[in-house]
Design a protein around this motif. Structure first.
Motif, PDB file in Angstrom:
ATOM      1  N   LYS A  35      27.915 -61.274  17.913  1.00  0.00           N
ATOM      2  CA  LYS A  35      29.122 -62.070  18.166  1.00  0.00           C
ATOM      3  C   LYS A  35      28.765 -63.394  18.831  1.00  0.00           C
ATOM      4  O   LYS A  35      29.297 -64.448  18.472  1.00  0.00           O
ATOM      5  CB  LYS A  35      30.084 -61.297  19.072  1.00  0.00           C
ATOM      6  CG  LYS A  35      30.888 -60.249  18.383  1.00  0.00           C
ATOM      7  CD  LYS A  35      31.859 -59.632  19.358  1.00  0.00           C
ATOM      8  CE  LYS A  35      32.564 -58.452  18.779  1.00  0.00           C
ATOM      9  NZ  LYS A  35      33.472 -57.825  19.764  1.00  0.00           N
ATOM     10  N   ASN A  36      27.866 -63.343  19.806  1.00  0.00           N
ATOM     11  CA  ASN A  36      27.469 -64.575  20.489  1.00  0.00           C
ATOM     12  C   ASN A  36      26.741 -65.531  19.556  1.00  0.00           C
ATOM     13  O   ASN A  36      26.892 -66.744  19.658  1.00  0.00           O
ATOM     14  CB  ASN A  36      26.586 -64.248  21.699  1.00  0.00           C
ATOM     15  CG  ASN A  36      27.371 -63.629  22.836  1.00  0.00           C
ATOM     16  OD1 ASN A  36      28.600 -63.713  22.874  1.00  0.00           O
ATOM     17  ND2 ASN A  36      26.667 -62.977  23.738  1.00  0.00           N
ATOM     18  N   ASP A  37      25.929 -64.994  18.651  1.00  0.00           N
ATOM     19  CA  ASP A  37      25.226 -65.847  17.692  1.00  0.00           C
ATOM     20  C   ASP A  37      26.210 -66.516  16.714  1.00  0.00           C
ATOM     21  O   ASP A  37      26.026 -67.669  16.353  1.00  0.00           O
ATOM     22  CB  ASP A  37      24.194 -65.040  16.912  1.00  0.00           C
ATOM     23  CG  ASP A  37      22.989 -64.666  17.755  1.00  0.00           C
ATOM     24  OD1 ASP A  37      22.828 -65.255  18.858  1.00  0.00           O
ATOM     25  OD2 ASP A  37      22.219 -63.774  17.340  1.00  0.00           O
ATOM     26  N   LYS A  38      27.244 -65.793  16.307  1.00  0.00           N
ATOM     27  CA  LYS A  38      28.237 -66.377  15.402  1.00  0.00           C
ATOM     28  C   LYS A  38      29.047 -67.460  16.105  1.00  0.00           C
ATOM     29  O   LYS A  38      29.404 -68.462  15.511  1.00  0.00           O
ATOM     30  CB  LYS A  38      29.169 -65.291  14.854  1.00  0.00           C
ATOM     31  CG  LYS A  38      28.504 -64.430  13.810  1.00  0.00           C
ATOM     32  CD  LYS A  38      29.462 -63.400  13.266  1.00  0.00           C
ATOM     33  CE  LYS A  38      28.759 -62.509  12.255  1.00  0.00           C
ATOM     34  NZ  LYS A  38      29.654 -61.464  11.748  1.00  0.00           N
ATOM     35  N   LYS A  39      29.354 -67.258  17.394  1.00  0.00           N
ATOM     36  CA  LYS A  39      30.084 -68.276  18.143  1.00  0.00           C
ATOM     37  C   LYS A  39      29.244 -69.529  18.341  1.00  0.00           C
ATOM     38  O   LYS A  39      29.768 -70.642  18.346  1.00  0.00           O
ATOM     39  CB  LYS A  39      30.484 -67.724  19.524  1.00  0.00           C
ATOM     40  CG  LYS A  39      31.628 -66.777  19.494  1.00  0.00           C
ATOM     41  CD  LYS A  39      31.987 -66.340  20.894  1.00  0.00           C
ATOM     42  CE  LYS A  39      33.091 -65.299  20.897  1.00  0.00           C
ATOM     43  NZ  LYS A  39      33.394 -64.850  22.271  1.00  0.00           N
ATOM     44  N   ALA A  40      27.940 -69.357  18.503  1.00  0.00           N
ATOM     45  CA  ALA A  40      27.058 -70.502  18.730  1.00  0.00           C
ATOM     46  C   ALA A  40      26.919 -71.369  17.477  1.00  0.00           C
ATOM     47  O   ALA A  40      26.648 -72.559  17.557  1.00  0.00           O
ATOM     48  CB  ALA A  40      25.682 -70.025  19.180  1.00  0.00           C
ATOM     49  N   GLN A  41      27.115 -70.779  16.306  1.00  0.00           N
ATOM     50  CA  GLN A  41      26.959 -71.544  15.065  1.00  0.00           C
ATOM     51  C   GLN A  41      28.205 -72.276  14.800  1.00  0.00           C
ATOM     52  O   GLN A  41      28.717 -73.146  14.781  1.00  0.00           O
ATOM     53  CB  GLN A  41      26.693 -70.631  13.886  1.00  0.00           C
ATOM     54  CG  GLN A  41      25.348 -69.980  13.987  1.00  0.00           C
ATOM     55  CD  GLN A  41      25.132 -68.992  12.835  1.00  0.00           C
ATOM     56  OE1 GLN A  41      26.012 -68.762  12.016  1.00  0.00           O
ATOM     57  NE2 GLN A  41      23.965 -68.414  12.787  1.00  0.00           N
ATOM     58  N   GLN A  73      25.376 -59.407  20.860  1.00  0.00           N
ATOM     59  CA  GLN A  73      24.494 -60.519  20.527  1.00  0.00           C
ATOM     60  C   GLN A  73      24.873 -61.152  19.199  1.00  0.00           C
ATOM     61  O   GLN A  73      24.803 -62.370  19.045  1.00  0.00           O
ATOM     62  CB  GLN A  73      23.043 -60.051  20.481  1.00  0.00           C
ATOM     63  CG  GLN A  73      22.477 -59.777  21.841  1.00  0.00           C
ATOM     64  CD  GLN A  73      21.075 -59.190  21.781  1.00  0.00           C
ATOM     65  OE1 GLN A  73      20.515 -59.024  20.703  1.00  0.00           O
ATOM     66  NE2 GLN A  73      20.526 -58.870  22.935  1.00  0.00           N
TER      67      GLN A  73
END
Length: 114
Positions: free
Chosen positions: A108-114, A106
């Motif tokens: 990693k996914n949050d960092k990609k979304a930013q 989660q």
């Protein structure tokens, strides 16, 4: 000891739990009404959406717990022990590892979304 006491305590405890849940739900709704909010709008939004994060977390927790149970069942005959303590410990360890894995995914996914 009377064998009827355990089911009786379970039924009474479950009933008390349901009563308290309904009471606190009513208190929450009343406080929302006092603040001018519609309590039914918030509940319909919360219940209608299934979060992918929660699904990932639940899935990895169950996979970890199942893996712990499987490994515990496989190594128990070699330990010459009749207790289920090793299985419980492995379920906790692998379940926790599943939660940590879901947290890292989660993040990693949050960092990609930013």
């Amino acid at each position: 000891m009377n064998p009827l006491i355990i089911p009786l305590i379970a039924i009474i405890g479950g009933s008390i739990m349901i009563i308290f849940l309904r009471y606190f739900q009513n208190v929450e709704r009343m406080s929302m009404i006092e603040k001018g909010l519609n309590p039914f709008d918030n509940q319909s939004v919360r219940r209608s959406r299934i979060s992918p994060d929660n699904t990932l977390r639940s899935g990895l927790l169950l996979v970890g717990a199942g893996l712990g149970l499987l490994i515990g069942a496989l190594i128990e005959p070699y330990l010459h022990s009749d207790s289920d303590g090793i299985q419980v410990a492995l379920i906790m360890i692998f379940g926790g590892a599943g939660l940590l894995l879901s947290y890292s995914i989660q993040m990693k996914n949050d960092k990609k979304a930013q």
